[in-house]
Design a protein around this motif. Structure first.
Motif, PDB file in Angstrom:
ATOM      1  N   TYR A 113       3.965  10.275  -6.998  1.00  0.00           N
ATOM      2  CA  TYR A 113       4.919  10.583  -8.081  1.00  0.00           C
ATOM      3  C   TYR A 113       4.180  10.903  -9.379  1.00  0.00           C
ATOM      4  N   LEU A 114       3.177  10.095  -9.708  1.00  0.00           N
ATOM      5  CA  LEU A 114       2.425  10.320 -10.959  1.00  0.00           C
ATOM      6  C   LEU A 114       1.622  11.621 -10.910  1.00  0.00           C
TER       7      LEU A 114
ATOM      8  N   ILE B 139       0.846  -1.203   0.000  1.00  0.00           N
ATOM      9  CA  ILE B 139       0.000   0.000   0.000  1.00  0.00           C
ATOM     10  C   ILE B 139       0.877   1.248   0.000  1.00  0.00           C
ATOM     11  N   ASN B 140       1.919   1.264   0.836  1.00  0.00           N
ATOM     12  CA  ASN B 140       2.824   2.415   0.890  1.00  0.00           C
ATOM     13  C   ASN B 140       3.519   2.631  -0.448  1.00  0.00           C
ATOM     14  N   THR B 141       3.951   1.550  -1.088  1.00  0.00           N
ATOM     15  CA  THR B 141       4.588   1.657  -2.405  1.00  0.00           C
ATOM     16  C   THR B 141       3.615   2.229  -3.430  1.00  0.00           C
ATOM     17  N   ASN B 142       2.380   1.741  -3.414  1.00  0.00           N
ATOM     18  CA  ASN B 142       1.366   2.248  -4.345  1.00  0.00           C
ATOM     19  C   ASN B 142       1.067   3.721  -4.101  1.00  0.00           C
ATOM     20  N   ASN B 143       1.006   4.132  -2.832  1.00  0.00           N
ATOM     21  CA  ASN B 143       0.766   5.542  -2.512  1.00  0.00           C
ATOM     22  C   ASN B 143       1.917   6.422  -2.990  1.00  0.00           C
ATOM     23  N   GLN B 144       3.146   5.954  -2.827  1.00  0.00           N
ATOM     24  CA  GLN B 144       4.302   6.707  -3.310  1.00  0.00           C
ATOM     25  C   GLN B 144       4.267   6.835  -4.827  1.00  0.00           C
TER      26      GLN B 144
END
Length: 156
Positions: free
Chosen positions: A152-153, A143-148
Protein backbone atom coordinates in the motif's frame (compact mmCIF):
# COMPACT_ATOMS: atom_id res chain seq x y z
CA UNK A 1 6.11 -33.18 24.29
CA UNK A 2 7.62 -35.95 22.18
CA UNK A 3 9.27 -36.06 18.78
CA UNK A 4 9.51 -39.10 16.53
CA UNK A 5 11.98 -39.80 13.74
CA UNK A 6 10.24 -40.96 10.59
CA UNK A 7 10.04 -40.22 6.87
CA UNK A 8 8.05 -37.55 5.08
CA UNK A 9 5.93 -40.14 3.27
CA UNK A 10 4.67 -41.46 6.60
CA UNK A 11 3.38 -38.03 7.72
CA UNK A 12 2.15 -36.67 4.38
CA UNK A 13 2.24 -38.78 1.26
CA UNK A 14 3.18 -36.44 -1.60
CA UNK A 15 1.53 -37.24 -4.92
CA UNK A 16 1.86 -35.83 -8.44
CA UNK A 17 -0.72 -33.21 -9.43
CA UNK A 18 -3.15 -33.45 -12.33
CA UNK A 19 -3.08 -32.21 -15.92
CA UNK A 20 -5.40 -29.30 -16.68
CA UNK A 21 -4.46 -27.21 -19.72
CA UNK A 22 -5.74 -23.63 -19.70
CA UNK A 23 -7.93 -24.47 -22.69
CA UNK A 24 -9.81 -27.04 -20.57
CA UNK A 25 -10.43 -24.81 -17.54
CA UNK A 26 -13.92 -23.50 -16.87
CA UNK A 27 -14.63 -20.26 -15.02
CA UNK A 28 -14.99 -20.92 -11.32
CA UNK A 29 -13.59 -20.15 -7.89
CA UNK A 30 -11.48 -23.28 -7.32
CA UNK A 31 -7.79 -22.30 -7.13
CA UNK A 32 -5.44 -24.01 -9.59
CA UNK A 33 -1.92 -24.42 -8.18
CA UNK A 34 1.24 -24.79 -10.23
CA UNK A 35 4.74 -25.11 -8.81
CA UNK A 36 4.77 -21.33 -8.25
CA UNK A 37 1.37 -20.91 -6.58
CA UNK A 38 -2.13 -20.04 -7.78
CA UNK A 39 -2.10 -19.66 -11.55
CA UNK A 40 -5.81 -19.52 -12.22
CA UNK A 41 -9.20 -20.87 -11.27
CA UNK A 42 -11.49 -23.67 -12.39
CA UNK A 43 -15.08 -24.72 -11.70
CA UNK A 44 -14.11 -28.16 -10.35
CA UNK A 45 -11.58 -29.37 -7.81
CA UNK A 46 -9.27 -32.35 -8.19
CA UNK A 47 -8.68 -32.73 -4.44
CA UNK A 48 -10.44 -31.88 -1.22
CA UNK A 49 -9.05 -29.70 1.54
CA UNK A 50 -6.94 -29.17 3.45
CA UNK A 51 -4.13 -29.55 0.96
CA UNK A 52 -0.41 -28.75 0.93
CA UNK A 53 1.23 -28.13 -2.44
CA UNK A 54 4.85 -27.73 -3.51
CA UNK A 55 6.69 -27.55 -6.80
CA UNK A 56 7.61 -30.73 -8.66
CA UNK A 57 9.11 -29.08 -11.76
CA UNK A 58 10.33 -25.56 -12.37
CA UNK A 59 9.93 -23.69 -9.10
CA UNK A 60 11.25 -25.94 -6.34
CA UNK A 61 10.95 -25.25 -2.62
CA UNK A 62 7.89 -23.01 -2.41
CA UNK A 63 5.11 -24.51 -0.31
CA UNK A 64 1.43 -23.54 -0.40
CA UNK A 65 -1.56 -24.36 1.80
CA UNK A 66 -5.15 -24.52 0.61
CA UNK A 67 -7.95 -24.61 3.14
CA UNK A 68 -10.50 -25.22 0.40
CA UNK A 69 -10.77 -27.78 -2.42
CA UNK A 70 -8.27 -27.06 -5.19
CA UNK A 71 -6.58 -28.36 -8.35
CA UNK A 72 -2.85 -29.05 -7.99
CA UNK A 73 -1.35 -29.14 -11.48
CA UNK A 74 1.05 -31.78 -12.76
CA UNK A 75 4.00 -29.43 -12.12
CA UNK A 76 3.33 -29.81 -8.40
CA UNK A 77 3.30 -32.37 -5.63
CA UNK A 78 0.43 -32.31 -3.16
CA UNK A 79 -0.91 -34.10 -0.11
CA UNK A 80 -4.35 -34.34 1.46
CA UNK A 81 -3.32 -37.34 3.57
CA UNK A 82 -1.84 -36.29 6.90
CA UNK A 83 -2.20 -39.51 8.93
CA UNK A 84 -3.56 -37.73 12.01
CA UNK A 85 -1.06 -34.89 11.86
CA UNK A 86 -2.03 -31.22 11.81
CA UNK A 87 -2.17 -30.27 8.10
CA UNK A 88 -0.91 -26.76 8.76
CA UNK A 89 2.01 -28.20 10.77
CA UNK A 90 2.88 -30.32 7.73
CA UNK A 91 2.78 -27.13 5.62
CA UNK A 92 5.36 -25.56 7.94
CA UNK A 93 7.40 -28.78 8.04
CA UNK A 94 7.58 -28.88 4.22
CA UNK A 95 9.11 -25.40 4.26
CA UNK A 96 12.09 -26.91 6.12
CA UNK A 97 12.76 -29.73 3.64
CA UNK A 98 16.08 -29.33 1.76
CA UNK A 99 14.33 -29.51 -1.63
CA UNK A 100 17.44 -28.73 -3.68
CA UNK A 101 19.08 -31.95 -2.48
CA UNK A 102 16.17 -33.88 -4.04
CA UNK A 103 16.25 -32.25 -7.49
CA UNK A 104 17.34 -34.04 -10.62
CA UNK A 105 20.20 -32.65 -12.67
CA UNK A 106 18.53 -31.35 -15.81
CA UNK A 107 17.73 -28.13 -17.65
CA UNK A 108 14.43 -27.87 -15.73
CA UNK A 109 14.85 -28.88 -12.07
CA UNK A 110 12.53 -31.66 -10.98
CA UNK A 111 11.74 -33.74 -7.93
CA UNK A 112 10.91 -37.43 -7.79
CA UNK A 113 8.14 -37.86 -5.20
CA UNK A 114 9.35 -41.38 -4.36
CA UNK A 115 12.71 -39.95 -3.29
CA UNK A 116 11.35 -37.01 -1.31
CA UNK A 117 8.83 -39.23 0.50
CA UNK A 118 11.88 -41.00 1.98
CA UNK A 119 13.23 -37.71 3.39
CA UNK A 120 13.95 -38.13 7.12
CA UNK A 121 11.87 -35.83 9.34
CA UNK A 122 11.11 -35.41 13.02
CA UNK A 123 7.46 -35.04 13.91
CA UNK A 124 5.98 -33.86 17.19
CA UNK A 125 2.95 -35.33 18.92
CA UNK A 126 -0.38 -33.78 17.84
CA UNK A 127 -0.77 -31.48 20.86
CA UNK A 128 2.70 -30.02 20.26
CA UNK A 129 1.96 -29.69 16.53
CA UNK A 130 -1.21 -27.75 17.34
CA UNK A 131 0.63 -25.40 19.72
CA UNK A 132 3.47 -24.77 17.27
CA UNK A 133 1.00 -24.19 14.43
CA UNK A 134 -0.93 -21.62 16.48
CA UNK A 135 2.25 -19.60 17.07
CA UNK A 136 3.47 -19.89 13.47
CA UNK A 137 0.02 -18.95 12.10
CA UNK A 138 0.04 -15.74 14.15
CA UNK A 139 3.55 -14.86 12.93
CA UNK A 140 2.58 -15.62 9.33
CA UNK A 141 -0.54 -13.42 9.68
CA UNK A 142 1.60 -10.55 10.97
CA UNK A 143 4.06 -10.95 8.07
CA UNK A 144 1.16 -10.91 5.58
CA UNK A 145 -0.26 -7.76 7.19
CA UNK A 146 3.14 -6.06 7.03
CA UNK A 147 3.56 -7.05 3.36
CA UNK A 148 0.12 -5.64 2.53
CA UNK A 149 1.01 -2.39 4.31
CA UNK A 150 4.32 -2.20 2.41
CA UNK A 151 2.48 -2.73 -0.90
CA UNK A 152 0.00 0.00 0.00
CA UNK A 153 2.77 2.46 0.92
CA UNK A 154 4.72 1.69 -2.26
CA UNK A 155 1.61 2.29 -4.37
CA UNK A 156 0.86 5.63 -2.69
Amino acid sequence: MSWEKTTLGKVANLRRGFDLPKSQRSQGNVPVYSSSGITGFNNAAAVDSPCVITGRYGTIGKVFFSDKPCWPLNTSLYSTEFYGNNPKFIYYLLQRIPWQSYTTASAVPGINRNHVNLCPVRIADRATQDAITEVLDSIEAKINTNNQLNDYLLAA
